[in-house]
Design an enzyme around this catalytic site. Structure first.
Site, PDB file in Angstrom:
ATOM      1  N   LYS A   1       0.855  -1.196   0.000  1.00 43.55           N
ATOM      2  CA  LYS A   1       0.000   0.000   0.000  1.00 43.55           C
ATOM      3  C   LYS A   1       0.890   1.245   0.000  1.00 43.55           C
ATOM      4  CE  LYS A   1      -3.869   1.995   2.699  1.00 43.55           C
ATOM      5  NZ  LYS A   1      -4.718   1.824   3.893  1.00 43.55           N
TER       6      LYS A   1
ATOM      7  N   SER B   1      -9.706   1.896   3.032  1.00 45.26           N
ATOM      8  CA  SER B   1      -8.834   2.635   2.159  1.00 45.26           C
ATOM      9  C   SER B   1      -7.816   1.780   1.409  1.00 45.26           C
ATOM     10  CB  SER B   1      -8.079   3.688   2.982  1.00 45.26           C
ATOM     11  OG  SER B   1      -7.219   3.074   3.914  1.00 45.26           O
TER      12      SER B   1
ATOM     13  N   SER C   1      -9.816  -0.435   7.286  1.00 47.87           N
ATOM     14  CA  SER C   1      -9.287  -0.306   5.930  1.00 47.87           C
ATOM     15  C   SER C   1      -8.626  -1.544   5.334  1.00 47.87           C
ATOM     16  CB  SER C   1      -8.282   0.835   5.857  1.00 47.87           C
ATOM     17  OG  SER C   1      -8.973   2.036   5.683  1.00 47.87           O
TER      18      SER C   1
HETATM   19  N1  GLN Z   1     -12.946   4.131   6.521  1.00 47.80           N
HETATM   20  C1  GLN Z   1     -12.267   4.593   7.694  1.00 47.80           C
HETATM   21  C2  GLN Z   1     -11.872   6.026   7.530  1.00 47.80           C
HETATM   22  O1  GLN Z   1     -12.197   6.613   6.539  1.00 47.80           O
HETATM   23  C3  GLN Z   1     -11.123   3.702   7.993  1.00 47.80           C
HETATM   24  C4  GLN Z   1      -9.879   4.105   7.344  1.00 47.80           C
HETATM   25  C5  GLN Z   1      -8.722   3.237   7.700  1.00 47.80           C
HETATM   26  O2  GLN Z   1      -8.873   2.211   8.350  1.00 47.80           O
HETATM   27  N2  GLN Z   1      -7.551   3.678   7.305  1.00 47.80           N
HETATM   28  O3  GLN Z   1     -11.259   6.591   8.396  1.00 47.80           O
END
Ligand code: GLN
Length: 487
Positions: A77, A152, A176
């Site tokens: 990532k 994400s 995420s």
């Molecule tokens: N969807 C969550 C957010 O927007 C989780 C993001 C993540 O785990 N990096 O913060």
């Protein structure tokens, strides 16, 4: 070759039945054929990957020992550093930022002879649930190209699901890794907080962030944990003595384990998915697992807690992107104040700005007690709740997401997007290990994941429960579009 596990691939390489170069060429070819439609990758490293593969083949020829990931391509990532490569965090702010060092997780993959294939797309600074907030482009769901892969870590999930890479890593601050794993029909694991070093991961919410693996098989998640877990002196929150043989523990069986199901939380689940969920629970019963109903009332505060605490941490973490230190500096700026203002204005996207503003607000002198401090107290209560539950339960089982993958562009309201994390945030709030694993397809042929979580440091138990269910379900998990050779 695309349907082999990473473990099988590395065994074949070690036994000399196939060369690391052949494996690498094969997956680079898949990237070339598939990635123009899925767009999982921001960058690929064909030359470096092949050079590393050559070096591994050479070692094998000379009879030297090779690592656990010998010849297996791994995608990273793009908020995790690989020395001298770009780390963009899918942000214009870091569009030309090159990492000065490698993350501990990356270093361990390299030490075990894994092949770094490329960097994957994400929501900007890992803020989002659809990979749509990437400043560069959208990634598509390999099961249905008009849907999001989740986020994400959408790029890392889509790369593994479409079999461009047998393995990848992502980061999970509120879901995420698990949410995109569910959307893309792969395994995605967020370990116990502190189990994998965060050194070299660009910080979002430091008390929530955790690096973890994606794979198509439970044994590969265990293999990656064997590689990635362990104490790191460069991360002050890294747990000492956290090395364990995860692969060996998979075969210990699940009979007589007890899993807790918080049934009243299923109200939030798309009703068309309830049968898949119940079916998975029944499979556990067949395996001799005891299922009990539990209540975790505080989970209903997960979203408000997270969107106070994680963004408070984000606003302080992102303060370092000031136009002076890293990458972006506005050319329009004439004074120091303008350097700060214009660089942020031009460098950050809308969602990131929203979170910096909200995070700054909840930490401000007038509001800290009402929001930040109160949320910390409720976080503590939630941690205590889970301690109590894990005195009688080995694991807690929930859906990973409230619904299957949605269409690109379908969710426009940020608050609605935040609801994606309703089932996943608790694990980050309490630092618990949690996996999402595929348990079947909905009526539109979209994957759906089951989430299994356990007490801190019980990562092996989570993996064992998922491996047992995987064996029982025997699902075909490759998206039909890409279940073929591209030569
Ligand atoms: N969807 C969550 C957010 O927007 C989780 C993001 C993540 O785990 N990096 O913060």
């Amino acid at each position: 070759m695309y349907s082999l596990s990473a473990k099988q691939l590395s065994s074949l390489v070690k036994e000399g039945k196939i060369s690391a170069v052949e494996v690498t060429r094969y997956f680079l070819k898949r990237a070339e054929a598939i990635d123009p439609s899925v767009k999982a990758f921001l960058t690929l490293f064909p030359e470096k990957a092949l050079a590393k593969a050559h070096a591994i083949d050479e070692k094998i020829k000379q009879g030297k020992s090779v690592g656990k990931l010998a010849g297996v391509p791994v995608a990273i990532k793009d908020n995790i550093h690989i020395e001298s490569e770009l780390t963009t965090c899918a942000s214009k702010f870091l569009a030309d930022y090159k990492a000065p060092f490698s993350a501990t997780a990356v270093r361990r993959i390299e030490e075990e002879d894994g092949i770094l294939l490329g960097k994957t797309n994400l929501d900007e600074f890992a803020m989002g649930s659809s990979t749509e907030t990437s400043a560069f482009f959208e990634t598509r769901n390999p099961w249905n190209l008009s849907c999001t892969p989740g986020g994400s870590s959408g790029g890392s999930a889509a790369a593994v699901a479409s079999r461009i890479a047998p393995l990848s890593i992502g980061s999970d601050t509120g879901g995420s890794i698990r949410q995109p794993a569910s959307f893309c029909g792969t395994f995605g694991f967020k370990p116990t907080y502190g189990r994998i070093s965060r050194y070299g991961l660009v910080a979002f919410g430091s008390s929530f962030d955790q690096i973890g693996p994606f794979a198509n098989y439970a044994e590969d998640i265990a293999l990656m944990m064997d590689v990635l877990a362990g104490h790191c002196p460069l991360d002050s929150t890294s747990i000492a003595d956290s090395k364990e043989d995860f692969s060996a523990s998979l075969s210990q069986g699940v009979e007589n384990m007890t899993i807790g199901v918080p049934r009243n939380l299923l109200k939030e689940l798309d009703p068309s998915l309830i049968d898949l969920f119940n079916n998975a629970i029944n499979e556990y019963v067949k395996m001799g697992v005891k299922v009990v109903e539990i209540d975790i009332p505080l989970i209903k505060y997960s979203i408000p807690l997270y969107y106070i605490l994680a963004i408070a941490e984000a606003s302080t973490n992102l303060a370092r992107f000031d136009g002076i230190l890293f990458s972006k500096r506005s050319t329009k700026a004439k004074t120091l104040k303008e350097v700060y203002e214009y660089s942020k204005e031009e460098g950050f996207g809308k969602e990131v700005k929203r979170r910096i503003l909200l995070g700054t607000y909840v930490l401000s002198a007038g509001h800290q007690d009402a929001y930040y401090k109160k949320a910390q107290k409720v976080r503590r209560l939630l941690i205590e709740d889970f301690k109590r539950i894990f005195q009688t339960c080995d694991a807690v089982v929930l859906p990973t997401v409230p619904s299957a993958a949605f269409e690109l562009g379908a969710i426009k309201n940020p608050l609605e997007m935040y609801l994606q994390d309703i089932y996943t945030i608790f694990a980050n709030l309490a630092g618990l290990p949690a996996i999402s694993m595929p348990i079947g397809l909905d009526k539109n042929q979209k994957p759906f994941g089951l989430q299994i979580s356990s007490a801190q440091m019980q990562d092996a138990k989570v993996l064992r429960l998922s491996a047992a269910l995987e064996q029982q379900l025997k699902l075909q998990t490759c998206p039909p579009l890409f279940a073929k050779e591209f030569s």
